[in-house]
Design an enzyme around this catalytic site. Structure first.
Site, PDB file in Angstrom:
ATOM      1  N   ASP A  31       0.846  -1.193   0.000  1.00 34.49           N
ATOM      2  CA  ASP A  31       0.000   0.000   0.000  1.00 34.49           C
ATOM      3  C   ASP A  31       0.884   1.248   0.000  1.00 34.49           C
ATOM      4  O   ASP A  31       2.016   1.218   0.504  1.00 34.49           O
ATOM      5  CB  ASP A  31      -0.881   0.034   1.254  1.00 34.49           C
ATOM      6  N   TYR A  59       2.154  -8.440   9.045  1.00 36.90           N
ATOM      7  CA  TYR A  59       2.098  -6.981   9.126  1.00 36.90           C
ATOM      8  C   TYR A  59       1.928  -6.524  10.568  1.00 36.90           C
ATOM      9  O   TYR A  59       1.218  -7.156  11.355  1.00 36.90           O
ATOM     10  CB  TYR A  59       0.895  -6.442   8.334  1.00 36.90           C
ATOM     11  N   ASP A  73      -7.107   4.853   5.337  1.00 37.84           N
ATOM     12  CA  ASP A  73      -5.809   5.198   5.920  1.00 37.84           C
ATOM     13  C   ASP A  73      -5.736   6.712   6.073  1.00 37.84           C
ATOM     14  O   ASP A  73      -6.730   7.427   5.897  1.00 37.84           O
ATOM     15  CB  ASP A  73      -4.643   4.640   5.095  1.00 37.84           C
ATOM     16  N   ARG A 170      -6.154  -2.771   5.562  1.00 39.42           N
ATOM     17  CA  ARG A 170      -7.045  -1.629   5.770  1.00 39.42           C
ATOM     18  C   ARG A 170      -8.493  -2.085   5.986  1.00 39.42           C
ATOM     19  O   ARG A 170      -9.213  -1.541   6.823  1.00 39.42           O
ATOM     20  CB  ARG A 170      -6.959  -0.671   4.589  1.00 39.42           C
TER      21      ARG A 170
END
Length: 297
Positions: A31, A59, A73, A170
């Site tokens: 991302d 992550y 985000d 996300r």
């Protein structure tokens, strides 16, 4: 830096170092907000890029509660605000609901295509983007160590997730926040592992630049076998190695079922799959020594 920019940087550095044209690929996009591990494959290792893309990822990410953005985000516009803030205990209690096989809706701002056009291009053009629910697997999900008191409402929490290919962090953050009867978005995202490649194996962009100025490239390369972690290796004699290089089936050796890396004299020959004692080439590898007259020492 995105994946495409990273590949371009490696190409530029290798040209500066006098390595000429080298085929380069990457093992998974990141991302725009994200940082962390990005596997870069050179030469024959690019044949394993598909395996890297299919590998699971780990992550670390921070969810900030109280607002949801259109991009999920910090780069987006706030589309919803919520007053409720969860406690750490509440966060921990809801995580099992998002562990294992789950379904999620990808972000509207993603690279998925809708009728041949990227979802993020449609979203930026003001279109309403509706993406289909997809099944993904969250192998592990936990609060990172060092969290503070579980009794106080929290503005944010940092989690670690080990996820399958295709999982959107996300979306995971959005859904966790909603399950806590609030809303939230990702403010920090770092990939700490991609398949067998972890952060402690990575090199920095500064070190990459040093390679372009004369530092030894070989000192910072992992062998092709590093991309085949967990797959056994089998050494072949010269005759069988030559047969594998030609794409021929091997059937006169005692071979266990499953994938294996065929090698000769320490050099990768092919990724092969054996079924019932018969092995076929899945992916062949070339090497400068392939055409040389080697022996079996």
């Amino acid at each position: 830096m995105g994946s495409t920019q990273a590949v371009a940087a490696v190409k530029r550095v290798l040209r500066a170092a006098g390595h000429g044209k080298v085929k380069i690929g990457h093992g998974g996009t990141l991302d725009p907000l994200a940082e962390g591990v990005l596997p870069i494959a050179l030469g024959e290792a690019t044949k394993l890029a598909g395996r890297m893309l299919d590998a699971s990822k780990v992550y670390d990410f921070t969810i900030r509660f109280g607002a949801e953005t259109d991009t999920l985000d910090t780069e987006g516009t706030v589309v919803e605000r919520c007053e409720r803030l969860p406690t750490l205990a509440e966060v921990e209690a809801v995580l099992p609901r998002f562990t294992g096989a789950i379904e999620q809706v990808p972000p509207a701002y993603s690279a998925l295509k809708v009728d041949g056009k990227r979802a993020y291009d449609r979203a930026r053009a003001g279109e309403t983007v509706e993406l289909a629910t997809r099944k993904v697997t969250v192998l592990a999900l936990s609060v990172l160590p060092g969290a503070h008191s579980s009794t106080l409402p929290r503005h944010e929490v940092t989690l670690r997730a080990h996820v399958s290919k295709g999982t959107y962090i996300r979306s995971l953050a959005r859904d966790i926040a909603r399950a806590l009867e609030t809303c939230g978005h990702v403010t920090y995202l770092r990939r700490t592992q991609a398949g067998p490649f972890a952060a402690d194996q990575a090199i920095s962009l500064d070190l990459l630049e040093q390679i372009g100025k004369g530092a030894a490239l070989q000192d910072h390369l992992l062998p092709l076998e590093a991309g085949l972690d967990g797959i056994p290796a089998l050494d072949l004699d010269r005759t069988h190695a030559q047969a594998a290089r030609q794409g021929r089936v091997l059937s006169d050796q005692a071979l266990p079922d499953g994938l294996f890396l065929a090698r000769h004299a320490g050099i990768p020959v092919a990724l092969m799959e054996s079924i019932g004692g018969t092995a076929k080439v899945v992916r062949g590898f070339t090497h400068p020594l392939d055409t040389a007259k080697d022996d079996d020492t």
